[in-house]
Design a protein around this motif. Structure first.
Motif, PDB file in Angstrom:
ATOM      1  N   PRO A   1       3.287  -5.275   9.938  1.00  0.00           N
ATOM      2  CA  PRO A   1       2.596  -5.268   8.644  1.00  0.00           C
ATOM      3  C   PRO A   1       2.880  -6.551   7.866  1.00  0.00           C
ATOM      4  O   PRO A   1       3.967  -7.115   7.952  1.00  0.00           O
TER       5      PRO A   1
ATOM      6  N   GLY B   1       3.937  -6.473   1.687  1.00  0.00           N
ATOM      7  CA  GLY B   1       3.221  -5.646   0.723  1.00  0.00           C
ATOM      8  C   GLY B   1       2.224  -4.682   1.349  1.00  0.00           C
ATOM      9  O   GLY B   1       1.653  -3.854   0.663  1.00  0.00           O
ATOM     10  N   GLU B   2       2.018  -4.784   2.663  1.00  0.00           N
ATOM     11  CA  GLU B   2       1.074  -3.897   3.342  1.00  0.00           C
ATOM     12  C   GLU B   2       1.755  -2.568   3.665  1.00  0.00           C
ATOM     13  O   GLU B   2       2.958  -2.522   3.910  1.00  0.00           O
ATOM     14  N   ASP B   3       0.994  -1.500   3.668  1.00  0.00           N
ATOM     15  CA  ASP B   3       1.495  -0.163   3.972  1.00  0.00           C
ATOM     16  C   ASP B   3       2.175  -0.155   5.343  1.00  0.00           C
ATOM     17  O   ASP B   3       1.581  -0.533   6.348  1.00  0.00           O
ATOM     18  N   GLU B   4       3.431   0.276   5.394  1.00  0.00           N
ATOM     19  CA  GLU B   4       4.198   0.328   6.645  1.00  0.00           C
ATOM     20  C   GLU B   4       3.576   1.281   7.663  1.00  0.00           C
ATOM     21  O   GLU B   4       3.790   1.141   8.857  1.00  0.00           O
ATOM     22  N   ASN B   5       2.820   2.276   7.176  1.00  0.00           N
ATOM     23  CA  ASN B   5       2.205   3.254   8.076  1.00  0.00           C
ATOM     24  C   ASN B   5       0.891   2.763   8.672  1.00  0.00           C
ATOM     25  O   ASN B   5       0.364   3.384   9.585  1.00  0.00           O
ATOM     26  N   LYS B   6       0.368   1.655   8.128  1.00  0.00           N
ATOM     27  CA  LYS B   6      -0.880   1.100   8.649  1.00  0.00           C
ATOM     28  C   LYS B   6      -0.579   0.439   9.990  1.00  0.00           C
ATOM     29  O   LYS B   6       0.309  -0.400  10.094  1.00  0.00           O
ATOM     30  N   LYS B   7      -1.294   0.834  11.012  1.00  0.00           N
ATOM     31  CA  LYS B   7      -1.033   0.311  12.353  1.00  0.00           C
ATOM     32  C   LYS B   7      -2.252  -0.458  12.854  1.00  0.00           C
ATOM     33  O   LYS B   7      -3.282   0.133  13.161  1.00  0.00           O
TER      34      LYS B   7
END
Length: 83
Positions: A59, A62-68
């Motif tokens: 990521p 600042g990007e969502d850690e859950n975004k894959k």
């Protein structure tokens, strides 16, 4: 082998066509590879063949850690187009 229209609001909603048919086989343990973020597999299809790899991107700050986000790479092998 499904082709048709998936209703709007459903997962994958919209037109669905079969672009290629064939088989695939993992080159390593699937669960372990997906957890590590590097999944290698082989395709034997009418259009796509040879070795491929899915690699997970880290990521951005600042990007969502859950975004894959994943990238698909073609391995350099006999099925590669080297032109």
């Amino acid at each position: 082998d499904f082709e048709g229209v998936i209703p709007e609001g459903e997962y994958g909603g919209g037109p669905m066509i079969v672009w290629d048919t064939g088989t695939w086989a993992p080159m390593e343990d699937v669960d372990k590879s997906l957890r590590s973020g590097a999944f290698k597999f082989r395709l034997a299809g009418q259009k796509l063949n040879g070795g491929w790899m899915l690699t997970r991107l880290k990521p951005k700050p600042g990007e969502d850690e859950n975004k894959k986000n994943w990238l698909l790479f073609k391995e350099r092998d006999l099925a590669s187009d080297t032109k």
